[in-house]
Design an enzyme around this catalytic site. Structure first.
Site, PDB file in Angstrom:
ATOM      1  N   HIS A  63     -45.794  82.793 -80.155  1.00  8.48           N
ATOM      2  CA  HIS A  63     -45.782  84.121 -80.776  1.00  8.48           C
ATOM      3  C   HIS A  63     -47.199  84.550 -81.163  1.00  8.48           C
ATOM      4  O   HIS A  63     -47.813  83.969 -82.048  1.00  8.48           O
ATOM      5  CB  HIS A  63     -44.887  84.058 -82.016  1.00  8.48           C
ATOM      6  CG  HIS A  63     -44.638  85.368 -82.671  1.00  8.48           C
ATOM      7  ND1 HIS A  63     -44.677  85.512 -84.040  1.00  8.48           N
ATOM      8  CD2 HIS A  63     -44.313  86.583 -82.167  1.00  8.48           C
ATOM      9  CE1 HIS A  63     -44.387  86.767 -84.353  1.00  8.48           C
ATOM     10  NE2 HIS A  63     -44.172  87.434 -83.231  1.00  8.48           N
ATOM     11  N   GLU A  90     -46.600  85.025 -75.892  1.00  7.78           N
ATOM     12  CA  GLU A  90     -46.155  86.370 -76.249  1.00  7.78           C
ATOM     13  C   GLU A  90     -47.284  87.070 -76.995  1.00  7.78           C
ATOM     14  O   GLU A  90     -47.932  86.478 -77.852  1.00  7.78           O
ATOM     15  CB  GLU A  90     -44.900  86.287 -77.126  1.00  7.78           C
ATOM     16  CG  GLU A  90     -44.284  87.622 -77.507  1.00  7.78           C
ATOM     17  CD  GLU A  90     -44.880  88.246 -78.764  1.00  7.78           C
ATOM     18  OE1 GLU A  90     -44.584  89.428 -79.021  1.00  7.78           O
ATOM     19  OE2 GLU A  90     -45.635  87.562 -79.496  1.00  7.78           O
ATOM     20  N   GLU A 165     -45.294  92.567 -75.243  1.00  7.24           N
ATOM     21  CA  GLU A 165     -44.480  93.528 -75.978  1.00  7.24           C
ATOM     22  C   GLU A 165     -45.253  94.836 -76.102  1.00  7.24           C
ATOM     23  O   GLU A 165     -46.316  94.891 -76.723  1.00  7.24           O
ATOM     24  CB  GLU A 165     -44.112  93.020 -77.372  1.00  7.24           C
ATOM     25  CG  GLU A 165     -43.266  94.033 -78.127  1.00  7.24           C
ATOM     26  CD  GLU A 165     -42.964  93.672 -79.564  1.00  7.24           C
ATOM     27  OE1 GLU A 165     -42.637  94.595 -80.347  1.00  7.24           O
ATOM     28  OE2 GLU A 165     -43.063  92.482 -79.906  1.00  7.24           O
TER      29      GLU A 165
END
Length: 314
Positions: A63, A90, A165
């Site tokens: 993350h 990510e 994202e």
């Protein structure tokens, strides 16, 4: 800071976007990385070619990189994650005032740099001059906010994959800019696009349908297949709360032919719960630690029932 018309995604129209999202649901989800330029890599979408069963090892997504050892979303944190047991890294993508994709989670630069104000008020030159590391530790003083291009240049030499994202709402043209960068760096097979915004993922389908999309939702209500179909998504990314409150959710998502990832799990208890339900991927701030946990759980003879059918992905 640049104050001209903002070309960045429409962050300030989120109430309208949420209403549109609800309607759509009702109607229809570096650093030490150069090992070998010809190294074998696993296609990103292959993570969902064989969905997990309860007890199988989930893949790991770091993350914002590895936030435990370096400031989030910097090349240092992303490089650490790419060089760890993580299968995916990510990160978050926004646009500067002059339309350059950069890696930043918050709408403003206040928390993770020595600047103030919204990301979209900065030109890329202004943003890249900020210190994005001192807040984490003196040894990271001078770390910068990376451009997406800098990160993709790292990724292209790695064995790993990435989840990008897209923050806020993106137009076809803006999504096309991201898709072009991905293609130019030769990593189209190793990137997945995530978003909370259905229309952003719909834009992805129109502009670059070969890039797999994932819809991020805090709660999944109703038919997960219809939800994903509205976005053209191959997977749903949801919260621990969603699967805790509805233990059959993972099975329903898999029955719809979709993958499911859970965010953001950072301890062995939640990792164990997620694996026991058969989630396909775990998003974590601790990718190296999760990698060690998986290695122990799935090689220890005392955990044979837990290790049934284990296979690597990514």
């Amino acid at each position: 800071m640049v104050t001209s018309q903002n070309p960045a995604p429409a962050y300030r129209d989120q109430r309208v976007r949420r209403a549109t999202l609800a309607a759509a649901i009702v109607t229809a989800i570096t650093l030490a990385l150069v090992l070998n330029a010809n190294v074998t890599r696993v296609h990103a979408a292959g993570a969902f070619s064989s969905l997990r069963s309860p007890g199988e090892a989930a893949f790991i997504a770091g993350h914002r990189g590895d936030k435990t050892v370096a400031p989030e979303n910097t090349l240092q944190a992303l490089g650490q994650a790419l060089n760890s047991a993580a299968d995916y890294v990510e990160t978050d993508v926004q646009l500067t005032a002059d339309g350059v994709p950069v890696l930043m989670h918050d709408w403003t630069v206040d928390r993770t740099t020595n600047g103030t104000g919204p990301v979209w008020n900065y030109s890329y030159e202004e943003l890249s001059a900020l210190d994005a590391g001192s807040w984490f530790g003196e040894e990271f003083a001078g770390a910068t906010v990376p451009s997406l291009e800098e990160f993709l240049n790292l990724l292209r030499w790695s064995t790993k994959n990435a989840i990008l994202e897209l923050k806020g709402s993106w137009t076809d043209e803006q999504v096309g800019l991201i898709a072009d960068l991905i293609a130019r760096h030769g990593v189209s097979d190793h990137v997945m696009i995530g978003s909370f915004d259905i229309m952003t993922l719909q834009a992805l389908q129109r502009v670059s349908p070969e890039l797999p999309g994932m819809l991020i939702v805090r709660d999944i209500v109703g038919d997960p297949g219809a939800l994903a179909a509205a976005a053209g998504a191959v997977a749903l990314v949801t919260s621990k709360k969603a699967i805790t409150q509805d233990p059959e959710l993972v099975e329903r998502v898999h029955d719809a032919g979709l993958g499911i990832l859970i965010y953001t799990l950072n301890d062995s208890e939640t990792w164990s719960d997620a694996v026991s339900l058969g989630v396909d991927g775990i998003v974590t701030d601790r990718p190296a630690e999760l990698g060690q946990w998986i290695a122990q759980e799935f090689t220890d003879p005392d955990n044979l029932p837990f290790a049934k059918g284990v296979h690597a992905a990514g």
